[in-house]
Design an enzyme around this catalytic site. Structure first.
Site, PDB file in Angstrom:
ATOM      1  N   LYS A 168      10.086 -10.231   2.832  1.00 47.02           N
ATOM      2  CA  LYS A 168      10.302 -11.790   1.964  1.00 47.02           C
ATOM      3  C   LYS A 168      11.277 -11.840   1.460  1.00 47.02           C
ATOM      4  CE  LYS A 168       6.150 -10.572   0.323  1.00 47.02           C
ATOM      5  NZ  LYS A 168       4.870 -10.599  -0.447  1.00 47.02           N
ATOM      6  N   ASP A 204      -1.317  -7.222  -2.625  1.00 46.04           N
ATOM      7  CA  ASP A 204      -2.227  -8.243  -2.927  1.00 46.04           C
ATOM      8  C   ASP A 204      -3.416  -8.661  -1.767  1.00 46.04           C
ATOM      9  OD1 ASP A 204      -0.552  -8.602  -0.605  1.00 46.04           O
ATOM     10  OD2 ASP A 204       0.138 -10.679  -1.100  1.00 46.04           O
TER      11      ASP A 204
END
Ligand code: GLC
Length: 474
Positions: A168, A204
């Site tokens: 990311k 996550d």
């Protein structure tokens, strides 16, 4: 043929045929998706294999989470959540089969910290944590901490987690190849104004799966479709060749974002995908993620609109500076433009803000582009999710599997029909699996606390077993 859904009418036939030609490479047939699903199945096998895993693009990382919640977990925890759009610190209580968020605080991570030295990042995290403990009057307490760190990590134990690579928008120096728990503890020591108890590292996806484990004990898959995309699932330990053990299960963080990094998806990559990769902060990696997730969808649409304008199929051939600037066409614009009732009005507003001159036909073409790109994203997720569900089913030798996927992420949550597109496709691709979807409420925060709580329960149970053994021996 590109997607023909209702809100893409209003384009004259001849123009439609020309636009469809450009969109064709983004439209994946069911047959193609089945084929991708088979390729993903092979990649998973490679990632799990003892001698093949280090070469695998789909890393299939052991998480050392060996059980989902059983309802007896309890206690007070701190949680950190780093890896999406925000960094957060939370105080969470687990009691009576509920995870209660006591309080939380978001801290911005300035861009220069996201790509600066790692030491600065961890000092920033420790400073935010310290501030939070002050406001909560928790400085004197030494609480266990669950750290949701949403990047690929080679976990050696629940509290030892080596960052494989940043993904990311992050790229801090001196962290790849290092133990993140150590870096956090060192930053806390440098401050010297508070202490923490044991640490559990959590991806996550894992937090999302675990936070759904109380309302639904069938929840054995966690999936994120947000800034990035990824999924985890419960695998039989005997198949995880890197971990010693024959009995029981372990959650595997697939890191499916890396699917295709060995060119295995080159037949479906388009010119635009190659350009998105080339101009990204990490060229050559996370190929699958770059076709799917929120960090990239806006740019994909933007490049397609630019191309159609250059071909004189949009905006009377005009390309504005905004359309030439990466990041200007935000992913949330896709959601706004695809909304069933307000979509056209939103499209007008957005195109105006990008200095584009449009007519009604342009609005419909823009809707068609958004619809096609978001559908491709949902289709690709569906192909890999179907593979995971089928793997759990065959592992258990079942004819039919009933399972639940805990989901989170802005794309899944906020897009008006992404979830429907995805769920319909999964049904077609995994007809022997009855899959329910459960949106996780704050999986990254509460899930981290839950992972820590389950780890503590297992440690407690194993201490009890050990003392039983001692008794037998004496
Ligand atoms: C990226 C990360 C992965 C995370 C996902 C969703 O793919 O590598 O660890 O789960 O984003 O946030």
């Amino acid at each position: 043929m590109a997607n023909m859904s209702g809100n893409t009418d209003g384009i004259p036939e001849e123009l439609r045929a020309k636009v469809d030609k450009h969109l064709e490479p983004f439209t994946l047939s069911l047959e193609k998706l089945k084929d991708i699903s088979i390729r993903f199945k092979d990649e998973m096998k490679k990632g799990l294999g003892k001698t093949t895993h280090h070469k695998a693009c789909v890393k299939m990382l052991p998480t050392f989470v060996r059980a989902t919640p059983d309802g007896t977990e309890k206690g007070d925890f701190l949680a950190l959540d780093l890896g999406g759009t925000n960094f957060r610190v939370l105080h969470v209580q687990v009691k009576e089969q509920k995870v209660v968020k006591m309080d939380s605080q978001s801290c911005a991570i300035p861009q220069e910290i996201m790509v600066g030295p790692g030491k600065q990042l961890f000092d920033h995290i420790a400073a935010c944590l310290s501030k939070f403990l002050d406001t909560q009057n928790l400085k004197g307490k030494t609480l266990p901490l669950g750290f949701t760190f949403s990047f690929p990590c080679e976990q050696k134990e629940i509290d030892k987690s080596i960052l494989i690579r940043w993904t990311k928008g992050f790229n801090c120096s001196g962290v790849e190849g290092k133990d993140v728990v150590k870096l956090l503890k060192m930053a806390i020591q440098r401050r010297g104004d508070f202490n923490i108890d044991s640490v559990a590292m959590v991806n996550d996806t894992v937090g999302t799966m675990m936070s759904c484990g109380y309302p639904d004990s069938n929840c054995e898959i966690g999936m994120i479709i947000g800034t990035g995309t990824n999924a985890c699932y419960m695998e039989d330990i005997k198949n995880v060749q890197r971990v010693v053990g024959e009995d029981g299960q372990m959650c595997i963080n697939t890191e499916w974002g890396g699917f295709g990094d060995d060119n295995a998806l080159n037949d479906i990559l388009t010119e635009i995908d190659f350009e998105v990769d080339r101009t990204s902060i990490n060229p050559g990696v996370h190929t699958f993620e770059k076709m799917i997730s929120g960090m990239y969808l806006g740019d994909i649409v933007c490049l397609m609109l630019k191309k159609l304008a250059e071909e004189k199929l949009l905006f009377k051939g005009q390309v504005s500076d905004a359309l030439r600037t990466p990041g200007k066409f935000e992913t949330k614009f896709l959601s706004d433009i695809e909304k069933p009732r307000s979509g056209l009005e939103n499209a007008k507003r957005i195109l105006n803000s990008l200095d584009l001159k449009w007519d009604l036909t342009d609005l419909h073409v823009v809707q068609l582009v958004c619809d096609t790109i978001s559908k491709r994203s949902a289709d690709l997720c569906a192909a890999c999710l179907a593979t995971l569900a089928n793997r759990i089913r065959t592992n258990r030798g079942l004819e039919k599997l009933k399972t639940t996927v805990g989901v989170d992420g802005t794309v899944y949550r906020k897009h008006p029909n992404f979830s429907t597109k995805l769920e319909e496709r999964v049904k077609e691709l995994a007809p022997q699996c009855e899959i329910s979807f459960l949106i996780s409420e704050d999986g990254s925060g509460k899930g981290a606390a839950m992972v820590t709580a389950v780890a503590q329960r297992l440690a407690r149970q194993s201490r009890l077993l050990d003392s039983d053994d001692d008794g037998d021996n004496s």
